[in-house]
Each structure stands twice: as C-alpha cells, then as structure tokens.
Design a protein around this motif. Structure first.
Motif, PDB file in Angstrom:
ATOM      1  N   TYR A 151     -14.939  27.531  19.726  1.00 48.82           N
ATOM      2  CA  TYR A 151     -15.639  27.377  20.892  1.00 48.82           C
ATOM      3  C   TYR A 151     -17.145  26.838  20.932  1.00 48.82           C
ATOM      4  O   TYR A 151     -17.577  25.956  21.616  1.00 48.82           O
ATOM      5  CB  TYR A 151     -15.672  28.602  21.789  1.00 48.82           C
ATOM      6  N   GLY A 152     -17.989  27.453  20.067  1.00 49.04           N
ATOM      7  CA  GLY A 152     -19.301  26.963  19.834  1.00 49.04           C
ATOM      8  C   GLY A 152     -19.310  25.412  19.425  1.00 49.04           C
ATOM      9  O   GLY A 152     -20.050  24.733  19.948  1.00 49.04           O
ATOM     10  N   CYS A 197     -17.151  22.927  20.140  1.00 51.28           N
ATOM     11  CA  CYS A 197     -16.701  22.342  21.452  1.00 51.28           C
ATOM     12  C   CYS A 197     -17.886  22.319  22.278  1.00 51.28           C
ATOM     13  O   CYS A 197     -18.220  21.367  22.887  1.00 51.28           O
ATOM     14  CB  CYS A 197     -15.377  22.760  21.987  1.00 51.28           C
ATOM     15  N   LYS A 198     -18.584  23.484  22.570  1.00 55.16           N
ATOM     16  CA  LYS A 198     -19.631  23.467  23.536  1.00 55.16           C
ATOM     17  C   LYS A 198     -20.818  22.677  22.971  1.00 55.16           C
ATOM     18  O   LYS A 198     -21.460  21.913  23.595  1.00 55.16           O
ATOM     19  CB  LYS A 198     -19.934  24.832  23.835  1.00 55.16           C
ATOM     20  N   ALA A 209     -20.057  18.977  23.398  1.00 47.78           N
ATOM     21  CA  ALA A 209     -20.231  18.433  24.703  1.00 47.78           C
ATOM     22  C   ALA A 209     -21.797  18.229  25.246  1.00 47.78           C
ATOM     23  O   ALA A 209     -22.180  17.310  25.775  1.00 47.78           O
ATOM     24  CB  ALA A 209     -19.796  19.529  25.875  1.00 47.78           C
ATOM     25  N   LEU A 210     -22.305  19.198  24.775  1.00 45.97           N
ATOM     26  CA  LEU A 210     -24.060  19.049  25.017  1.00 45.97           C
ATOM     27  C   LEU A 210     -24.638  18.008  24.163  1.00 45.97           C
ATOM     28  O   LEU A 210     -25.345  17.369  24.848  1.00 45.97           O
ATOM     29  CB  LEU A 210     -24.575  20.330  24.345  1.00 45.97           C
ATOM     30  N   TYR A 237     -14.527  17.539  25.518  1.00 46.96           N
ATOM     31  CA  TYR A 237     -14.956  18.672  24.772  1.00 46.96           C
ATOM     32  C   TYR A 237     -14.834  19.963  25.514  1.00 46.96           C
ATOM     33  O   TYR A 237     -14.834  21.182  25.128  1.00 46.96           O
ATOM     34  CB  TYR A 237     -16.253  18.543  23.981  1.00 46.96           C
ATOM     35  N   MET A 238     -15.558  19.809  26.919  1.00 50.93           N
ATOM     36  CA  MET A 238     -15.456  21.060  27.760  1.00 50.93           C
ATOM     37  C   MET A 238     -14.186  21.277  27.985  1.00 50.93           C
ATOM     38  O   MET A 238     -14.093  22.599  28.126  1.00 50.93           O
ATOM     39  CB  MET A 238     -16.390  20.533  29.168  1.00 50.93           C
ATOM     40  N   SER A 264     -13.222  23.253  25.146  1.00 50.75           N
ATOM     41  CA  SER A 264     -13.854  24.598  25.208  1.00 50.75           C
ATOM     42  C   SER A 264     -13.052  25.690  26.158  1.00 50.75           C
ATOM     43  O   SER A 264     -13.128  26.876  25.918  1.00 50.75           O
ATOM     44  CB  SER A 264     -15.233  24.605  25.469  1.00 50.75           C
TER      45      SER A 264
END
Length: 116
Positions: free
Chosen positions: A69-70, A72-73, A76-77, A99-100, A103
């Motif tokens: 999750y981290g 992917c997040k 995205a950022l 990626y969002m 996540s």
C-alpha cells in the motif's frame, strides 16, 4: 509513525511560489475523452506484457499489505508531484491514477493484476 508536524511543500524541496494556481479560463469547458491507447497504464504498454511476472506481482508475493500500500501510494504521489515538469502531465496523471487504483485494491484485499 508519530510525525511531529504536518509535511509542507518545503519538505519536498519546493517553495509555495513553485505552485501554479489554475485560472478559471484554463479549465476545459468540454467533456474530456481519453484515447485508451494513449494512457500510461501498464495494461497498455507492450514492455509490461513481456515478463512472466511483473515487479508489482513479485511485490505482492513478498511485501506485507502495508508495504505494498505504501509503495503504491508513494508512486502515485511521485507521479503527481513531477507531472508538471516533464512535459507528459496527462500520462503521468494516468500513471498516478493507476497506482491509486492499486492502492485501493490493496486496501480491499483484491490482488493487483497489472495486465488489466
């Protein structure tokens, strides 16, 4: 994690003056449509279709859900923050969206399939 303070743009090496305020005149008035083949999504890129296992699939096998999750997040950022500077803003925002979505899949416990 116990952050002592909220993150600011300076934490990312940026100044408030680096940001571009969008004017009303810059917002398209028509409905936007996207050419499916022009996206940056993995499912649309031939080089992502060649490997037996894609890195995101290997990460799913070995990372905890929290780590995945981290990742992917964070990706995205990364795409969002860099999108204005590379001349490929639409593609970068589409990659950020991918990626969002991944996540969200992780949060729902749904396996990521990069070929979709």
């Amino acid at each position: 994690m116990g952050w002592e303070r909220p993150l600011t743009c300076e934490d990312f090496g940026m100044k408030p003056s680096d940001f571009h305020e969008i004017k009303e005149s810059e917002i398209p008035k028509h409905t936007m449509t996207f050419d499916k083949h022009a996206t940056g999504a993995a499912a649309d890129q031939k080089h992502y279709q060649k490997a037996e296992k894609e890195p995101i699939e290997v990460m799913q096998m070995y990372f905890t859900a929290q780590e995945l999750y981290g990742f992917c997040k964070g990706n995205a950022l990364k795409y969002i923050l860099r999108s204005r500077f590379k001349g490929t803003e639409l593609k970068d925002m589409e990659k950020a969206l991918q990626y969002m979505k991944w996540s969200v899949d992780v949060l729902h416990g749904v396996p990521i399939d990069p070929r979709k």
